[in-house]
Design a protein around this motif. Structure first.
Motif, PDB file in Angstrom:
ATOM      1  N   LEU A  53      34.161  19.678 -52.469  1.00  0.00           N
ATOM      2  CA  LEU A  53      33.762  18.739 -53.721  1.00  0.00           C
ATOM      3  C   LEU A  53      34.710  18.680 -54.586  1.00  0.00           C
ATOM      4  CD1 LEU A  53      31.660  16.709 -55.065  1.00  0.00           C
ATOM      5  CD2 LEU A  53      30.679  18.886 -56.015  1.00  0.00           C
ATOM      6  N   SER A  54      35.619  19.945 -55.020  1.00  0.00           N
ATOM      7  CA  SER A  54      36.502  19.799 -56.147  1.00  0.00           C
ATOM      8  C   SER A  54      37.659  19.051 -55.753  1.00  0.00           C
ATOM      9  CB  SER A  54      36.659  21.342 -56.237  1.00  0.00           C
ATOM     10  OG  SER A  54      37.775  21.452 -57.128  1.00  0.00           O
ATOM     11  N   ILE A  55      38.087  19.375 -54.402  1.00  0.00           N
ATOM     12  CA  ILE A  55      39.399  18.547 -53.763  1.00  0.00           C
ATOM     13  C   ILE A  55      39.077  16.833 -53.811  1.00  0.00           C
ATOM     14  CG2 ILE A  55      40.567  18.148 -51.676  1.00  0.00           C
ATOM     15  CD1 ILE A  55      40.210  21.195 -51.407  1.00  0.00           C
ATOM     16  N   ALA A  56      37.647  16.763 -53.071  1.00  0.00           N
ATOM     17  CA  ALA A  56      37.681  15.276 -53.023  1.00  0.00           C
ATOM     18  C   ALA A  56      37.313  14.517 -54.582  1.00  0.00           C
ATOM     19  CB  ALA A  56      36.022  15.285 -52.503  1.00  0.00           C
ATOM     20  N   LEU A  57      36.899  15.315 -55.214  1.00  0.00           N
ATOM     21  CA  LEU A  57      36.717  14.454 -57.027  1.00  0.00           C
ATOM     22  C   LEU A  57      38.221  14.606 -57.536  1.00  0.00           C
ATOM     23  CD1 LEU A  57      33.793  16.597 -58.491  1.00  0.00           C
ATOM     24  CD2 LEU A  57      33.796  14.087 -58.109  1.00  0.00           C
ATOM     25  N   ALA A  58      38.980  15.395 -56.961  1.00  0.00           N
ATOM     26  CA  ALA A  58      40.617  15.218 -57.728  1.00  0.00           C
ATOM     27  C   ALA A  58      41.181  13.899 -56.984  1.00  0.00           C
ATOM     28  CB  ALA A  58      41.176  16.606 -57.504  1.00  0.00           C
ATOM     29  N   GLU A  59      40.887  13.724 -55.458  1.00  0.00           N
ATOM     30  CA  GLU A  59      41.554  12.897 -54.656  1.00  0.00           C
ATOM     31  C   GLU A  59      40.767  11.309 -54.939  1.00  0.00           C
ATOM     32  OE1 GLU A  59      41.883  14.594 -51.156  1.00  0.00           O
ATOM     33  OE2 GLU A  59      43.586  15.956 -51.681  1.00  0.00           O
ATOM     34  N   MET A  60      39.606  11.160 -55.231  1.00  0.00           N
ATOM     35  CA  MET A  60      38.775  10.179 -55.002  1.00  0.00           C
ATOM     36  C   MET A  60      39.253   9.115 -55.919  1.00  0.00           C
ATOM     37  SD  MET A  60      35.011  10.842 -55.959  1.00  0.00           S
ATOM     38  CE  MET A  60      34.528  11.824 -54.545  1.00  0.00           C
ATOM     39  N   SER A  61      38.717   7.928 -55.503  1.00  0.00           N
ATOM     40  CA  SER A  61      39.215   6.656 -56.633  1.00  0.00           C
ATOM     41  C   SER A  61      38.069   6.743 -57.521  1.00  0.00           C
ATOM     42  CB  SER A  61      39.021   5.261 -55.920  1.00  0.00           C
ATOM     43  OG  SER A  61      37.771   5.202 -55.391  1.00  0.00           O
ATOM     44  N   ASP A  62      38.471   6.383 -58.783  1.00  0.00           N
ATOM     45  CA  ASP A  62      37.546   6.045 -59.979  1.00  0.00           C
ATOM     46  C   ASP A  62      36.304   5.299 -59.594  1.00  0.00           C
ATOM     47  OD1 ASP A  62      38.843   7.793 -61.616  1.00  0.00           O
ATOM     48  OD2 ASP A  62      39.873   6.229 -62.501  1.00  0.00           O
ATOM     49  N   ARG A  64      35.704  11.240 -63.568  1.00  0.00           N
ATOM     50  CA  ARG A  64      35.870  11.680 -62.302  1.00  0.00           C
ATOM     51  C   ARG A  64      36.916  12.984 -62.603  1.00  0.00           C
ATOM     52  NH1 ARG A  64      40.436  11.946 -59.574  1.00  0.00           N
ATOM     53  NH2 ARG A  64      41.591  10.269 -60.769  1.00  0.00           N
ATOM     54  N   VAL A  65      37.723  13.043 -63.543  1.00  0.00           N
ATOM     55  CA  VAL A  65      38.901  14.089 -63.900  1.00  0.00           C
ATOM     56  C   VAL A  65      37.777  15.134 -64.476  1.00  0.00           C
ATOM     57  CG1 VAL A  65      40.560  14.705 -65.445  1.00  0.00           C
ATOM     58  CG2 VAL A  65      40.815  12.741 -64.156  1.00  0.00           C
ATOM     59  N   ARG A  66      36.898  15.008 -65.563  1.00  0.00           N
ATOM     60  CA  ARG A  66      36.055  15.714 -65.968  1.00  0.00           C
ATOM     61  C   ARG A  66      35.114  16.535 -64.959  1.00  0.00           C
ATOM     62  NH1 ARG A  66      34.048  13.728 -71.542  1.00  0.00           N
ATOM     63  NH2 ARG A  66      35.516  14.732 -72.816  1.00  0.00           N
ATOM     64  N   ALA A  67      34.544  15.639 -64.016  1.00  0.00           N
ATOM     65  CA  ALA A  67      33.705  16.311 -62.928  1.00  0.00           C
ATOM     66  C   ALA A  67      34.592  17.344 -62.148  1.00  0.00           C
ATOM     67  CB  ALA A  67      33.207  15.084 -62.229  1.00  0.00           C
ATOM     68  N   ALA A  68      35.866  17.016 -61.725  1.00  0.00           N
ATOM     69  CA  ALA A  68      36.579  17.606 -60.959  1.00  0.00           C
ATOM     70  C   ALA A  68      36.987  19.084 -61.683  1.00  0.00           C
ATOM     71  CB  ALA A  68      37.843  16.984 -60.585  1.00  0.00           C
ATOM     72  N   LYS A  69      37.367  18.928 -62.800  1.00  0.00           N
ATOM     73  CA  LYS A  69      37.596  20.172 -63.686  1.00  0.00           C
ATOM     74  C   LYS A  69      36.158  21.041 -63.970  1.00  0.00           C
ATOM     75  CE  LYS A  69      39.313  21.986 -68.220  1.00  0.00           C
ATOM     76  NZ  LYS A  69      39.098  23.335 -67.784  1.00  0.00           N
ATOM     77  N   ALA A  70      35.058  20.417 -64.063  1.00  0.00           N
ATOM     78  CA  ALA A  70      33.856  21.210 -64.276  1.00  0.00           C
ATOM     79  C   ALA A  70      33.469  21.977 -62.941  1.00  0.00           C
ATOM     80  CB  ALA A  70      32.716  20.462 -64.387  1.00  0.00           C
ATOM     81  N   VAL A  71      33.786  21.475 -61.702  1.00  0.00           N
ATOM     82  CA  VAL A  71      33.638  22.032 -60.456  1.00  0.00           C
ATOM     83  C   VAL A  71      34.668  23.072 -60.066  1.00  0.00           C
ATOM     84  CG1 VAL A  71      33.745  21.764 -57.920  1.00  0.00           C
ATOM     85  CG2 VAL A  71      32.488  20.067 -59.271  1.00  0.00           C
TER      86      VAL A  71
END
Length: 109
Positions: free
Chosen positions: A38-47, A84-91
């Protein structure tokens, strides 16, 4: 919401793979089976993909983390993540914290 004490066993469970059939299926075709994916996907997925799953009426990431992974704190943090960036950081941060609950000598490589 009652805070639970996270010990090594709970941390391992939260960091492990979701049960078969309970993976997260993203609208962009990616399938995630654990918090690391999930962390990787959030970092890479489109907004746009992020917004599809997390908006004023949908909280897909938060729901999956709460209902499947069992991490209510991270679920709440994801609900509050407006980007998305904030979510990736949270994970990412939660994974790092959960790993501290596992003695270094017993951490998976």
């Amino acid at each position: 919401m009652a805070a639970i004490n996270i010990n090594e066993e709970i941390a391992r469970k939260m960091l492990g793979d979701a049960p078969e059939g309970k993976q997260f299926y993203s609208s962009d075709g990616k399938v995630m089976k654990n918090l690391s994916e999930l962390s990787i996907a959030l970092a890479e997925m489109s907004d746009e993909t992020f917004s599809y799953h997390s908006n004023a009426t949908k909280t897909d990431f938060s729901n999956w983390v709460k209902d499947v992974i069992g991490d209510e704190k991270l679920a709440l943090d994801l609900q509050k993540s407006a980007s998305r960036v904030r979510a990736a950081k949270a994970v990412f941060d939660r994974i790092a914290w959960l790993r501290t609950k596992i003695p270094a000598s017993r951490r998976p490589r």
